[in-house]
Design an enzyme around this catalytic site. Sequence first.
Site, PDB file in Angstrom:
ATOM      1  N   CYS A  84       0.875  -1.184   0.000  1.00 28.49           N
ATOM      2  CA  CYS A  84       0.000   0.000   0.000  1.00 28.49           C
ATOM      3  C   CYS A  84       0.897   1.214   0.000  1.00 28.49           C
ATOM      4  CB  CYS A  84      -0.919   0.018   1.213  1.00 28.49           C
ATOM      5  SG  CYS A  84      -1.953   1.509   1.314  1.00 28.49           S
ATOM      6  N   ASN A  85       0.730   2.072  -0.991  1.00 26.39           N
ATOM      7  CA  ASN A  85       1.564   3.265  -1.079  1.00 26.39           C
ATOM      8  C   ASN A  85       1.300   4.228   0.066  1.00 26.39           C
ATOM      9  OD1 ASN A  85       2.953   3.468  -4.079  1.00 26.39           O
ATOM     10  ND2 ASN A  85       1.099   2.244  -4.087  1.00 26.39           N
ATOM     11  N   CYS A 198      -1.039   3.689  -6.387  1.00 24.11           N
ATOM     12  CA  CYS A 198      -2.093   3.044  -5.598  1.00 24.11           C
ATOM     13  C   CYS A 198      -2.142   1.598  -6.042  1.00 24.11           C
ATOM     14  CB  CYS A 198      -3.445   3.714  -5.806  1.00 24.11           C
ATOM     15  SG  CYS A 198      -4.784   2.877  -4.902  1.00 24.11           S
TER      16      CYS A 198
END
Length: 310
Positions: A84-85, A198
């Site tokens: 997850c960025n 994302c």
Amino acid sequence: MSPKTVGVIGGLGPMATVAFMNSVLKHTPIKTNRDHLHMIVDCNPKVPDINAAILGIGPSAASALAAGGRRLETAGADFIVMVCNAAHVYEDELRRAVAVPFISMIEETVRTIRSDTPQCMRVGLLATDGCLRSNLYQNRLARVGLIPILQTTDELGRLMLALGRITAGDISHVVRFEILSLIDALAERGAEMIVLACSEIALVGLDAVRFCWNLLITSAVARSLRSFRRVAMFKGRQFDQSVILLCVRWYLAYNLSLRDLEEMMWPSAASRSITRPSTAGRFVSRPCCSSVSTGASGPSPASGMSTRPT
């Protein structure tokens, strides 16, 4: 050196975690199944909403992520990654929670851009509202002399709506069309590379191998195609030239089939004048052949690579 065990903090969301694992499998050189990496995955979709936490409208996810890191360390992980960025806003808390190394996808993405494409200066960010608010990418890009190209407010709103549909299981051509439109907008404003910041964006099936150089080629083709705007080739066509140019650019840049274009353009507002979807193939094929001879150049699309965090 003995093989390392990878600990994966996932579940943010679950399908993106699966896509990440598939990507690791795909890019691991093997001769037999035993050559694959040992991965331990903590897929926990109950972690508080990361973007809501960053925006101050939801609880912090720091403790839940740290707990996941500790579980992975206890299970035997030699290092940890997180799918997850935006969750990398808690990177410092996670590093303090575990004794094993944490590999940051933000740092690795920026390092790869700098080392593999030194000619690139302007990097487009297709990222969530929380990720952008945290300046995770902007700060790191600036440190190495790269210029971030950001989404407009309207584009950010469109991306968040598209991501909502993706997380609900909608990975249709309509959603893919919207993602490609947003990528195209960043490229139009001068982005030489796009970071899909994302993990859910990977689920719409963009071609990772062709992605990077095709953006450069798309810009070159776009400049060449713009010179055709007053040429007779557009006279008498059934379709508006903006629709033709858009389809040609996407056909060349994103490894789409003509049927992909038909299915993506049919429900779009840009193609309401199209009376038969089957005609899309005809109007794409004609200018496509002409565009090759306009001097648009660059490395072979198959030889490029993309920076595509998952």
